[in-house]
Motif scaffolding. Structure first.
Motif, PDB file in Angstrom:
ATOM      1  N   LEU A  28      40.275  21.686  31.194  1.00 25.78           N
ATOM      2  CA  LEU A  28      39.992  20.868  32.371  1.00 25.78           C
ATOM      3  C   LEU A  28      40.538  21.601  33.591  1.00 25.78           C
ATOM      4  N   GLU A  29      39.628  22.033  34.439  1.00 24.69           N
ATOM      5  CA  GLU A  29      40.035  22.828  35.592  1.00 24.69           C
ATOM      6  C   GLU A  29      41.068  22.103  36.455  1.00 24.69           C
ATOM      7  N   ASN A  30      42.046  22.868  36.907  1.00 24.87           N
ATOM      8  CA  ASN A  30      43.065  22.411  37.860  1.00 24.87           C
ATOM      9  C   ASN A  30      43.987  21.323  37.323  1.00 24.87           C
ATOM     10  N   ASP A  31      43.966  21.125  36.014  1.00 26.74           N
ATOM     11  CA  ASP A  31      44.938  20.242  35.370  1.00 26.74           C
ATOM     12  C   ASP A  31      46.100  21.109  34.884  1.00 26.74           C
TER      13      ASP A  31
ATOM     14  N   LEU B  39      44.466  26.616  42.216  1.00 26.73           N
ATOM     15  CA  LEU B  39      45.062  27.351  41.101  1.00 26.73           C
ATOM     16  C   LEU B  39      46.404  27.952  41.509  1.00 26.73           C
ATOM     17  N   GLU B  40      46.477  28.486  42.724  1.00 29.32           N
ATOM     18  CA  GLU B  40      47.727  29.054  43.229  1.00 29.32           C
ATOM     19  C   GLU B  40      48.817  27.991  43.329  1.00 29.32           C
TER      20      GLU B  40
ATOM     21  N   ALA C 136      33.268  33.295  48.601  1.00 27.51           N
ATOM     22  CA  ALA C 136      32.868  34.339  47.673  1.00 27.51           C
ATOM     23  C   ALA C 136      33.225  33.943  46.258  1.00 27.51           C
ATOM     24  N   ALA C 137      32.497  34.510  45.319  1.00 23.65           N
ATOM     25  CA  ALA C 137      32.807  34.331  43.901  1.00 23.65           C
ATOM     26  C   ALA C 137      33.657  35.501  43.438  1.00 23.65           C
ATOM     27  N   GLY C 138      34.706  35.203  42.720  1.00 25.52           N
ATOM     28  CA  GLY C 138      35.561  36.252  42.171  1.00 25.52           C
ATOM     29  C   GLY C 138      36.201  35.801  40.878  1.00 25.52           C
ATOM     30  N   ILE C 139      37.160  36.545  40.433  1.00 28.95           N
ATOM     31  CA  ILE C 139      37.899  36.208  39.216  1.00 28.95           C
ATOM     32  C   ILE C 139      39.393  36.168  39.552  1.00 28.95           C
ATOM     33  N   ALA C 140      40.029  35.082  39.192  1.00 32.78           N
ATOM     34  CA  ALA C 140      41.484  34.973  39.309  1.00 32.78           C
ATOM     35  C   ALA C 140      42.098  35.426  37.987  1.00 32.78           C
ATOM     36  N   PHE C 141      43.280  36.018  38.066  1.00 33.96           N
ATOM     37  CA  PHE C 141      43.941  36.441  36.829  1.00 33.96           C
ATOM     38  C   PHE C 141      45.428  36.139  36.896  1.00 33.96           C
ATOM     39  N   ASN C 142      46.010  35.975  35.721  1.00 33.98           N
ATOM     40  CA  ASN C 142      47.433  35.658  35.596  1.00 33.98           C
ATOM     41  C   ASN C 142      48.230  36.958  35.717  1.00 33.98           C
ATOM     42  N   LYS C 143      48.528  37.311  36.943  1.00 35.21           N
ATOM     43  CA  LYS C 143      49.199  38.577  37.234  1.00 35.21           C
ATOM     44  C   LYS C 143      50.526  38.692  36.488  1.00 35.21           C
ATOM     45  N   ALA C 144      51.279  37.617  36.471  1.00 40.92           N
ATOM     46  CA  ALA C 144      52.614  37.659  35.859  1.00 40.92           C
ATOM     47  C   ALA C 144      52.540  37.969  34.367  1.00 40.92           C
TER      48      ALA C 144
END
Length: 444
Positions: free
Chosen positions: A270-273, A297-298, A163-171
């Motif tokens: 740069l993603e995942n860097d 990302l996690e 699925a497509a979603g959005i990750a966010f910086n919860k902290a």
């Protein structure tokens, strides 16, 4: 898929990062063995019950997937003594270089792994068998099955939940007193959330990224009940000018208000860097993610990542379905045997343990339930994206054949807008003309 340098990404070109699990490359050598079985009689040249059958099967992926799949094939042969397999496996690039040649000679394997970005092309070539008669009740969500159909028929058995979603910086959002994004938020909610968050973030931090990819805009257009940008195999092209202007005028406002990063800063993402990822670096509070990609990302931000579904409109929003399938060749001599095998692939519990997460989170909830106690938090986060998204999900819309240059041009033209080098309307005129010309060409 390999990480690639992106220009500006809020919902980051999700068509091309479908999931590391689906598209991951990796080495591989060819192996031996083959199989099939049937409940449905003797159609399509299938042998009588008990006769020896060899099914050819081809897939792409990393070594871990190769080994797990070969073990699953051995398991099937143990359970079905008359069935053996002739497997062939390779990396992503090699797979898509070889398959067109096999298709041209009508010699594609009995069973083949298929990707959402290419399945419509092979259906249009009449290379894939209709699998609508394979019973998926209680195995795959009916909404997902319906969204996967092409012309009312099912040409691939879905293997995993994506699925497509959005990750966010919860902290950091909690640190600055910013409300966390909520399930089923609308685009109006999303844009207002970004405006409100800007007022609470310090200089140099941004609530969302800018938007330059066609699929990010396509999410918006389809959520408003309009046709996807490309439909009918590319013969129909719809770039709704009113929605296009509304969407990009919003981002124009955001650039002036420093709600999104400036173009120069975003060009270095740069993603995942660890240092250059827009979210992991602490610069942008949100980032596009999929069920398969959020685990990376996690790993960069353990315990700090939250997820939510894509913003929605009156028609829904985002997508939640498998993007990786097992298909059956329309020219197979063992179609019924192959259909029985592909159903087994997603229903047999022992096979589920053998395959694990090598193709992502299993589409079958019973298989996932057995695996869940062994999963790491990063894998459970991917499942959360799927569960949040499925209620409002729209079909997955891939780029039509012949539109790759248009997709590249879209990104370049919208980057020029972000740098202030041309107007939004000028970009629309160029992209609409090019798209209409491609649709006319496809139609002829």
């Amino acid at each position: 898929m390999r990480s690639t340098r992106k220009a500006i990404v809020p919902l980051i070109g999700l068509t091309f990062m479908l999931a590391a699990t689906a598209c991951s490359g990796g080495g591989g050598n060819n192996g031996g063995g083959s199989a099939a079985n049937t409940d449905e009689g003797n159609n399509g040249g299938d042998p009588k019950a008990g006769e020896k059958v060899t099914l050819s099967m081809m897939w792409w992926g990393p070594d871990e997937r190769h080994e797990a799949t070969k073990n699953a094939l051995s398991l099937y042969s143990k359970q079905n003594a008359n069935v053996s397999f002739k497997p062939e496996y390779m990396a992503w690039d090699a797979y898509w270089q070889k398959l067109p040649t096999l298709a041209a000679s009508k010699t594609i394997p009995d069973v083949l792994q298929m990707d959402a970005a290419y399945i419509q092309e092979y259906v249009a070539r009449n290379q894939l068998e209709d699998l609508s008669d394979v019973d998926l009740d209680g195995i795959v969500d009916p909404k997902v099955v319906e969204n996967l159909k092409i012309g009312g028929k099912l040409y691939g058995i879905p293997l995993s939940q994506n699925a497509a979603g959005i990750a966010f910086n919860k902290a950091e959002l909690e640190q600055y007193g910013i409300p966390l994004p909520q399930k089923n938020w609308t685009y109006d909610d999303y844009f207002q959330w970004a405006r409100d968050a800007r007022g609470k973030l310090p200089e140099g931090k941004y609530p969302i990224g800018d938007s330059t990819s066609w699929d990010s805009y396509n999410f918006y257009q389809t959520s408003m009940g309009k046709d996807p940008v490309m439909a009918d195999g590319g013969k129909k092209f719809t770039l709704d000018k009113e929605l296009f202007m509304t969407y990009y005028k919003t981002y124009e406002e955001f650039r002036k208000a420093k709600i999104v990063p400036p173009a120069e800063k975003a060009a270095a993402f740069l993603e995942n860097d660890p240092q250059a990822d827009p979210m992991a670096s602490g610069v942008v509070m949100t980032r596009g993610a999929t069920t398969g990609s959020v685990s990376a990302l996690e790993q960069l931000m353990p315990g700090k990542v939250g997820v939510v579904n894509m913003p929605t409109g009156p028609a829904g929003g985002g997508w939640a379905q498998s993007t990786i399938f097992l298909s059956v060749s329309a020219n197979s001599k063992h179609k019924d045997e192959a259909k029985r095998f592909v159903r087994w692939f997603i229903t047999d519990k022992e096979a589920g343990k053998t395959l694990g997460l090598t193709r992502g989170i299993p589409i079958n909830p019973d298989i996932y339930k057995d695996l869940e106690p062994t999963l790491a938090d990063k894998d459970k986060l991917g499942k959360e994206i799927y569960d949040l998204s499925v209620e409002k999900a729209l079909p997955f819309y891939s780029a039509a054949a012949g539109y790759s240059e248009w997709a590249d041009t879209y990104n370049k033209e919208m980057q020029a807008v972000t740098y202030g080098q041309q107007t939004i309307e000028k970009a629309y005129d160029k992209l609409n003309k090019m798209g209409m010309d491609l649709a006319a060409k496809a139609g002829s």
